[in-house]
Write a protein that holds these residues in place. Structure first.
Motif, PDB file in Angstrom:
ATOM      1  N   VAL B 317       0.848  -1.195   0.000  1.00 49.51           N
ATOM      2  CA  VAL B 317       0.000   0.000   0.000  1.00 49.51           C
ATOM      3  C   VAL B 317       0.886   1.249   0.000  1.00 49.51           C
ATOM      4  O   VAL B 317       0.642   2.200  -0.742  1.00 49.51           O
ATOM      5  N   GLY B 318       1.934   1.209   0.823  1.00 53.67           N
ATOM      6  CA  GLY B 318       2.873   2.330   0.870  1.00 53.67           C
ATOM      7  C   GLY B 318       3.505   2.584  -0.487  1.00 53.67           C
ATOM      8  O   GLY B 318       3.605   3.727  -0.935  1.00 53.67           O
ATOM      9  N   GLY B 319       3.897   1.509  -1.157  1.00 53.48           N
ATOM     10  CA  GLY B 319       4.520   1.634  -2.473  1.00 53.48           C
ATOM     11  C   GLY B 319       3.565   2.261  -3.483  1.00 53.48           C
ATOM     12  O   GLY B 319       3.951   3.132  -4.270  1.00 53.48           O
ATOM     13  N   ILE B 320       2.310   1.839  -3.406  1.00 53.10           N
ATOM     14  CA  ILE B 320       1.319   2.409  -4.330  1.00 53.10           C
ATOM     15  C   ILE B 320       1.127   3.895  -4.026  1.00 53.10           C
ATOM     16  O   ILE B 320       1.013   4.716  -4.938  1.00 53.10           O
ATOM     17  N   GLY B 321       1.146   4.237  -2.726  1.00 57.98           N
ATOM     18  CA  GLY B 321       1.057   5.646  -2.335  1.00 57.98           C
ATOM     19  C   GLY B 321       2.214   6.447  -2.918  1.00 57.98           C
ATOM     20  O   GLY B 321       2.023   7.562  -3.421  1.00 57.98           O
ATOM     21  N   VAL B 322       3.408   5.873  -2.857  1.00 62.70           N
ATOM     22  CA  VAL B 322       4.588   6.556  -3.402  1.00 62.70           C
ATOM     23  C   VAL B 322       4.433   6.743  -4.909  1.00 62.70           C
ATOM     24  O   VAL B 322       4.686   7.831  -5.451  1.00 62.70           O
ATOM     25  N   MET B 323       3.950   5.694  -5.575  1.00 60.32           N
ATOM     26  CA  MET B 323       3.762   5.790  -7.019  1.00 60.32           C
ATOM     27  C   MET B 323       2.770   6.898  -7.346  1.00 60.32           C
ATOM     28  O   MET B 323       2.997   7.701  -8.263  1.00 60.32           O
ATOM     29  N   ASN B 324       1.694   6.949  -6.568  1.00 53.57           N
ATOM     30  CA  ASN B 324       0.666   7.965  -6.787  1.00 53.57           C
ATOM     31  C   ASN B 324       1.244   9.367  -6.644  1.00 53.57           C
ATOM     32  O   ASN B 324       1.055  10.224  -7.506  1.00 53.57           O
ATOM     33  N   ILE B 325       1.994   9.569  -5.578  1.00 56.03           N
ATOM     34  CA  ILE B 325       2.517  10.911  -5.333  1.00 56.03           C
ATOM     35  C   ILE B 325       3.569  11.260  -6.380  1.00 56.03           C
ATOM     36  O   ILE B 325       3.714  12.423  -6.768  1.00 56.03           O
ATOM     37  N   SER B 402      13.298  -0.874   1.410  1.00 54.54           N
ATOM     38  CA  SER B 402      12.840   0.488   1.109  1.00 54.54           C
ATOM     39  C   SER B 402      13.337   0.906  -0.267  1.00 54.54           C
ATOM     40  O   SER B 402      12.600   1.466  -1.079  1.00 54.54           O
ATOM     41  N   MET B 403      14.608   0.613  -0.502  1.00 47.17           N
ATOM     42  CA  MET B 403      15.226   1.003  -1.767  1.00 47.17           C
ATOM     43  C   MET B 403      14.509   0.307  -2.919  1.00 47.17           C
ATOM     44  O   MET B 403      14.163   0.934  -3.930  1.00 47.17           O
ATOM     45  N   ALA B 404      14.270  -0.996  -2.754  1.00 55.12           N
ATOM     46  CA  ALA B 404      13.632  -1.776  -3.812  1.00 55.12           C
ATOM     47  C   ALA B 404      12.224  -1.246  -4.098  1.00 55.12           C
ATOM     48  O   ALA B 404      11.817  -1.127  -5.259  1.00 55.12           O
ATOM     49  N   ILE B 405      11.495  -0.900  -3.040  1.00 49.37           N
ATOM     50  CA  ILE B 405      10.145  -0.361  -3.222  1.00 49.37           C
ATOM     51  C   ILE B 405      10.229   0.950  -3.988  1.00 49.37           C
ATOM     52  O   ILE B 405       9.451   1.206  -4.910  1.00 49.37           O
ATOM     53  N   GLY B 406      11.194   1.786  -3.614  1.00 44.69           N
ATOM     54  CA  GLY B 406      11.371   3.068  -4.289  1.00 44.69           C
ATOM     55  C   GLY B 406      11.638   2.890  -5.774  1.00 44.69           C
ATOM     56  O   GLY B 406      11.046   3.569  -6.614  1.00 44.69           O
ATOM     57  N   VAL B 407      12.520   1.963  -6.101  1.00 43.20           N
ATOM     58  CA  VAL B 407      12.850   1.740  -7.510  1.00 43.20           C
ATOM     59  C   VAL B 407      11.635   1.170  -8.236  1.00 43.20           C
ATOM     60  O   VAL B 407      11.244   1.647  -9.301  1.00 43.20           O
ATOM     61  N   PHE B 408      11.012   0.163  -7.606  1.00 38.98           N
ATOM     62  CA  PHE B 408       9.922  -0.549  -8.267  1.00 38.98           C
ATOM     63  C   PHE B 408       8.731   0.374  -8.538  1.00 38.98           C
ATOM     64  O   PHE B 408       8.218   0.435  -9.649  1.00 38.98           O
ATOM     65  N   PHE B 409       8.315   1.102  -7.502  1.00 36.91           N
ATOM     66  CA  PHE B 409       7.118   1.922  -7.656  1.00 36.91           C
ATOM     67  C   PHE B 409       7.430   3.293  -8.263  1.00 36.91           C
ATOM     68  O   PHE B 409       6.532   4.005  -8.679  1.00 36.91           O
ATOM     69  N   GLY B 410       8.710   3.661  -8.271  1.00 33.78           N
ATOM     70  CA  GLY B 410       9.073   4.946  -8.850  1.00 33.78           C
ATOM     71  C   GLY B 410       9.362   4.850 -10.340  1.00 33.78           C
ATOM     72  O   GLY B 410       9.381   5.854 -11.044  1.00 33.78           O
ATOM     73  N   TYR B 411       9.584   3.614 -10.819  1.00 40.88           N
ATOM     74  CA  TYR B 411      10.042   3.489 -12.199  1.00 40.88           C
ATOM     75  C   TYR B 411       8.993   3.954 -13.194  1.00 40.88           C
ATOM     76  O   TYR B 411       9.311   4.687 -14.138  1.00 40.88           O
ATOM     77  N   TYR B 412       7.748   3.542 -12.968  1.00 37.87           N
ATOM     78  CA  TYR B 412       6.702   3.897 -13.935  1.00 37.87           C
ATOM     79  C   TYR B 412       6.521   5.413 -14.051  1.00 37.87           C
ATOM     80  O   TYR B 412       6.570   5.957 -15.160  1.00 37.87           O
ATOM     81  N   PRO B 413       6.346   6.135 -12.914  1.00 44.67           N
ATOM     82  CA  PRO B 413       6.233   7.604 -13.030  1.00 44.67           C
ATOM     83  C   PRO B 413       7.487   8.231 -13.646  1.00 44.67           C
ATOM     84  O   PRO B 413       7.382   9.161 -14.455  1.00 44.67           O
ATOM     85  N   ALA B 414       8.654   7.704 -13.276  1.00 47.47           N
ATOM     86  CA  ALA B 414       9.907   8.278 -13.794  1.00 47.47           C
ATOM     87  C   ALA B 414       9.990   8.101 -15.306  1.00 47.47           C
ATOM     88  O   ALA B 414      10.429   8.993 -16.039  1.00 47.47           O
ATOM     89  N   ASN B 415       9.536   6.936 -15.755  1.00 51.19           N
ATOM     90  CA  ASN B 415       9.562   6.659 -17.173  1.00 51.19           C
ATOM     91  C   ASN B 415       8.597   7.576 -17.922  1.00 51.19           C
ATOM     92  O   ASN B 415       8.873   8.045 -19.022  1.00 51.19           O
ATOM     93  N   LYS B 416       7.459   7.829 -17.263  1.00 53.62           N
ATOM     94  CA  LYS B 416       6.476   8.721 -17.849  1.00 53.62           C
ATOM     95  C   LYS B 416       7.092  10.120 -18.024  1.00 53.62           C
ATOM     96  O   LYS B 416       6.945  10.758 -19.071  1.00 53.62           O
TER      97      LYS B 416
END
Ligand SMILES: Nc1ncnc2c1ncn2[C@@H]1O[C@H](COP(=O)(O)OP(=O)(O)O)[C@@H](O)[C@H]1O
Ligand SMILES: [Mg+2]
Lengths: 228, 429
Positions: B317-325, B402-416
């Motif tokens: 859930v936290g990861g999805i929140g990070v992706m959203n933000i 934490s790092m893995a979650i950041g990379v995983f959930f951050g990749y899609y927005p970053a790519n966008k």
């Protein structure tokens, strides 16, 4: 004289929805020699900014050929376009576009960071450039702590960061009052005269355009040398 | 790339500072997830170390032998009822003959047999000094079987038991309270022990080293001086006073000579049950300490799996929140992205910038989570008597996660962000 900008038969179309294509530039030929100070004037919506984006390698022409300082922009891929923008072009925008929450010094360092200049060298050069635009005492100020004229001077310093072949300024005085606009114009003149920089200026203001070495007019997607 | 990493980290931290509340809310899932993992690992590690340590101290090879109700069909196999010991008719208790026969049958497996009977809690007094005690009657095997170490004098002997003599082995704590810590001087002295209004005098023949039960001490509110320690006297001395039958026992602790104490336990059970085949109500029950330890650690494992699942959901859930933000952040900063591209940033530069930002959010969240989890874990394990901090391994694990979650959930927005068209981005208002 050597051409920095060499455009032949440039056509730009935008595709808005599949069948609707919108042709904005209808075949433009433009040559700009090194050391020229060219201004492009024309009504709003005539296609000046579209042309400017092509000159600055932010976009590729739909048809025609374009060489910028010897680089074939028409055939370049995304990565090469980034490199061309990084090394050959310095952009100055109407609304400054300084990176928020990043002080003047860091803003000026940014293009050098993307060019891979070492942190020490880029800080040193950024300081020199800020001194040149007389902003050295505002080095550590955030963009929201600067006035419009100050922001634009930082933006000009930033445009000079990688010692580009051309400075492209799209209505740089449009958001400034006439007095600060005057200061900014003087700065472009100084860059052109003292450092031999090629400057392409887009402006509404005919008076400012008359000060430059050459004026061209954009009318409905076509370019005319002044007097035509 | 390497050059602008530091700059990217600075930018990301700057962004967090500018939007503290939003950042905190975004991190909440990560904080809770990481915090609970660290907390649980800390408490769990402390607790199982504590329990296994305590059990080992009590004799890892020991087997408890007791009476239990003969299960009827209904609750056959019910673990709890099979572990519940009951009180047998006195004359039907385990006898010395049975124990001798058992040891004769399995000399290689069955070690010393300890028996005990509690007399009650009392107080030893001498002038104005006192020491609280629990008085136990034990045979000569009791102290060795329970790994209780004699530091002065001697253990109780078989003759003490046969003669029901008034001798005692006392704790070094009692010696501190009553004899000023002089363990040698305490030997041969009398201790006056009040139990239920009666006073008994025992001659000290030995002193043992008191080891505090960590879990009990955490729960107990007694001050250092008031802590009750065991005072051991011969079993028959106690039986005389309580009137219980001499030579009969309700409960045995048998030290296994073989390392496979569970196998020895069933040998003992089968052997002793032969004496009770005709008893309609009761039979012999056994429990190897090893079985207890296994049960406790498997319970701990189940508990930590359950909590890890909860933590995992929270991290998701936290990861999805990070992706959203991050998606919000990309949209808000469209013009900035356009500007950076105009200044020469490649798609890769932009992607890196946003992945770093997402990783920083998760790492800061993870760090807060680790601190919170460490506090919770410390507090929890303190309550359980073994205050402990998180291990380096669990901290590294949390950082990695934490790092893995950041990379995983951050990749899609970053790519966008990376794939934005620079012109569109610059025109964005
Ligand atoms: N990305 C685009 N998609 C569709 N139409 C565009 C796009 N960019 C510019 N135009 C259109 O092209 C015309 C010229 O725009 P522009 O070059 O910005 O003019 P100017 O800068 O001279 O005011 C306008 O009619 C504008 O709506
Ligand atoms: Mg325009």
């Amino acid at each position: 004289m050597e051409s920095i900008i060499a455009m032949r038969g440039i056509i730009k179309r935008f595709y808005i929805g599949q069948p609707n294509e919108l042709e904005i530039l209808h075949g433009i030929d433009l040559d700009v020699a090194a050391g020229e100070f060219l201004s492009i004037v024309g009504a709003s919506g005539s296609g000046k900014s579209t042309l400017m984006n092509l000159i600055g390698a932010l976009d590729r022409p739909t048809e025609g050929s374009y060489f910028l300082d010897g680089e074939d922009v028409g055939q370049a891929d995304d990565l090469s376009l980034s490199a061309i923008r990084c090394k050959k072009v310095g952009f100055v925008f109407q609304n400054f576009n300084l990176i928020p929450r990043t002080n003047a010094l860091k803003n000026v360092e940014l293009p050098m960071m993307y060019a891979g200049v070492s942190p020490r060298r880029r800080t040193q050069r950024a300081m020199e450039l800020l001194a040149m635009v007389e902003m050295e005492d505002r080095m550590y100020h955030q963009p929201n702590e600067l006035s419009g004229g100050q922001k634009q001077r930082v933006a000009i310093a930033r445009a000079m960061a990688n010692d580009p072949a051309i400075i492209l300024a799209d209505e740089p005085t449009g958001a400034l009052d006439s007095k600060t606009g005057r200061l900014v114009m003087d700065l472009f003149h100084r860059l052109n005269r003292d450092q031999g920089k090629t400057v392409v200026l887009i402006t509404h203001n005919g008076e400012l355009a008359q000060e430059t070495s050459r004026v061209v007019t954009m009318r409905d997607g076509m370019l005319y040398e002044e007097g035509c | 790339m390497g050059l602008d990493l530091r700059e990217n980290v600075r930018m990301a931290l700057e962004g967090l500072r500018a939007n503290k509340m939003r950042a905190l809310l975004t991190m909440l899932g990560i904080i809770i997830g990481i915090g609970s993992v660290i907390g649980i690992l800390t408490v769990g590690e402390g607790l199982s170390a504590n329990i296994t340590g305590e059990m080992a101290a009590l004799g890892a090879q020991n087997i408890s032998v007791y009476f239990q109700e003969r299960p009827d069909e209904e609750d056959a196999g019910n673990l709890l009822s099979s572990m519940t010991s009951v009180w047998m008719e006195e004359e039907d208790g385990f006898s010395d003959e049975m124990l001798e026969a058992l040891q004769a049958q399995y000399p290689e497996q069955v070690g010393p047999i300890a028996v005990d009977e509690g007399l009650g809690s009392g107080q030893v007094t001498k002038g104005r000094d006192y020491a609280n005690v629990y008085v136990y009657g034990v045979n000569e095997n009791y102290l060795p079987v329970y790994n209780i170490e004699i530091i002065a004098g001697r253990n109780l002997r078989a003759q003490d038991n046969e003669g029901a003599r008034n001798v005692a082995v006392v704790s070094d704590k009692l010696v501190n309270n009553i004899f000023g810590g002089d363990v040698q001087g305490a030997l041969g002295q009398e201790v006056l022990t009040n139990i239920n209004g009666e006073t008994y005098a025992y001659t000290v023949v030995g002193v043992y080293e008191y080891t505090q039960n960590a879990m009990m001490s955490a729960i107990s509110t007694a001050s250092e001086r008031d802590i009750s320690t065991e005072l051991y006297i011969p079993l028959n001395t106690v039986k005389r006073l309580t009137g219980s039958m001499i030579g009969r026992y309700q409960y045995l602790t048998i030290s296994s000579l073989s390392t496979d104490s569970q196998a020895v336990a069933s040998l003992i059970q089968d052997f002793l049950n032969r004496y009770y085949v005709n008893n309609p109500d009761y039979q012999v029950g056994v429990m190897a300490m090893e079985t207890m330890t296994d049960m406790v650690s498997s319970m701990m494992d189940t508990l930590s799996i359950a909590i890890s699942v909860i933590a995992g959901i929270s991290l998701l859930v936290g990861g999805i929140g990070v992706m959203n933000i991050m998606l919000v952040s990309v949209t808000e900063r469209t013009r900035e992205i356009g500007t950076r591209k105009a200044l020469g940033a490649t798609n890769g530069n932009i992607r890196l910038q946003f992945v770093v930002e997402s990783v920083i959010i998760c790492l800061v969240g993870g760090l807060i989570g680790i601190l919170m989890g460490a506090c919770l874990g410390y507090f929890g394990s303190y309550l359980l008597g073994t205050p402990s901090g998180p291990t380096l391994g669990s901290i590294l694990l949390a950082f990695g996660f934490s790092m893995a979650i950041g990379v995983f959930f951050g990749y899609y927005p970053a790519n966008k962000a990376a794939n934005l068209d620079p012109i569109e981005a610059l025109r964005y208002e």
